[in-house]
Design a protein around this motif. Structure first.
Motif, short mmCIF file in Angstrom:
data_model
loop_
_atom_site.label_atom_id
_atom_site.label_comp_id
_atom_site.label_asym_id
_atom_site.label_seq_id
_atom_site.Cartn_x
_atom_site.Cartn_y
_atom_site.Cartn_z
N GLY A 1 3.87 8.84 -1.01
CA GLY A 1 3.80 7.70 -0.12
C GLY A 1 4.44 6.43 -0.63
O GLY A 1 4.28 5.38 -0.02
N LYS B 1 -2.99 3.06 1.73
CA LYS B 1 -3.14 2.16 2.87
C LYS B 1 -4.37 2.57 3.68
O LYS B 1 -4.55 3.74 3.97
CB LYS B 1 -1.89 2.23 3.75
N ASP C 1 1.70 4.56 1.65
CA ASP C 1 1.49 5.02 3.03
C ASP C 1 1.35 6.54 3.02
O ASP C 1 2.32 7.28 3.18
CB ASP C 1 2.66 4.58 3.91
N LYS C 2 0.14 7.02 2.83
CA LYS C 2 -0.12 8.46 2.74
C LYS C 2 0.04 9.16 4.09
O LYS C 2 0.32 10.35 4.13
CB LYS C 2 -1.54 8.72 2.21
N GLN C 3 -0.13 8.44 5.20
CA GLN C 3 -0.01 9.06 6.52
C GLN C 3 1.44 9.48 6.80
O GLN C 3 1.68 10.46 7.50
CB GLN C 3 -0.48 8.12 7.64
N ASN C 4 2.42 8.74 6.29
CA ASN C 4 3.83 9.03 6.52
C ASN C 4 4.53 9.51 5.25
O ASN C 4 5.75 9.42 5.14
CB ASN C 4 4.54 7.79 7.06
N ASP D 1 7.05 0.46 4.96
CA ASP D 1 6.03 -0.27 5.73
C ASP D 1 5.96 -1.72 5.28
O ASP D 1 5.86 -2.62 6.10
CB ASP D 1 4.67 0.40 5.56
N TYR D 2 6.05 -1.96 4.00
CA TYR D 2 5.95 -3.32 3.46
C TYR D 2 7.16 -4.18 3.87
O TYR D 2 7.01 -5.34 4.22
CB TYR D 2 5.84 -3.26 1.94
N ALA E 1 7.44 5.52 1.80
CA ALA E 1 6.85 5.13 3.08
C ALA E 1 6.14 3.80 2.95
O ALA E 1 6.16 2.98 3.87
CB ALA E 1 5.89 6.21 3.58
N GLY E 2 5.50 3.55 1.80
CA GLY E 2 4.85 2.26 1.56
C GLY E 2 5.85 1.12 1.47
O GLY E 2 5.62 0.03 2.00
N TYR F 1 0.84 -1.20 0.00
CA TYR F 1 0.00 0.00 0.00
C TYR F 1 0.88 1.25 0.00
O TYR F 1 1.97 1.25 0.57
CB TYR F 1 -0.88 0.06 1.26
#
Length: 126
Positions: free
Chosen positions: A19, A65, A11-14, A26-27, A22-23, A9
């Protein structure tokens, strides 16, 4: 429909831009700073047009995400481990269940065996 915890995904929040880094962080479970540094270095060391094209393609095709995908940081770490090494995660879970089963068997044996001291304690509580 629930979100898949093993899917990539954005990661738009981070995010800094869209993103993608950040995605990826996260992955994979790698710190987002190192993913960003690696992307910049790869771009500067000769991958200039292709890294930017790949970045924008992933940003265009990626799914944002879901906001509450993980309940806690511990759950996020667990799913990162599942994505990076599913067999080790399966082994770890089996090991935990074996340990729980062994402890339950010990408790069952203790309470169902003929233990005179325990029987005296129970009788004293009556």
């Amino acid at each position: 429909m629930s979100a898949s915890r093993t899917k990539f995904y954005l990661d738009k929040q981070n995010a800094k831009w869209s993103g993608v880094c950040a995605g990826i962080a996260d992955y994979s479970g790698v710190d987002v700073l190192w993913v960003r540094v690696g992307a910049v270095l790869l771009t500067l060391m000769g991958g200039f047009p292709w890294t930017l094209i790949a970045y924008w393609m992933v940003a265009w095709m990626g799914t944002p995400k879901p906001f509450a995908l993980y309940g806690s940081n511990e759950e996020a770490k667990f799913w990162q481990g599942v994505r990076s090494n599913p067999s080790a995660s399966t082994r770890d879970i089996r090991s935990r269940f074996r340990d729980i089963d062994r402890r339950l068997a010990d408790i069952e044996l203790y309470y169902t065996s003929h233990n005179r001291r325990l029987a005296d304690e129970i009788d004293a509580l009556r």
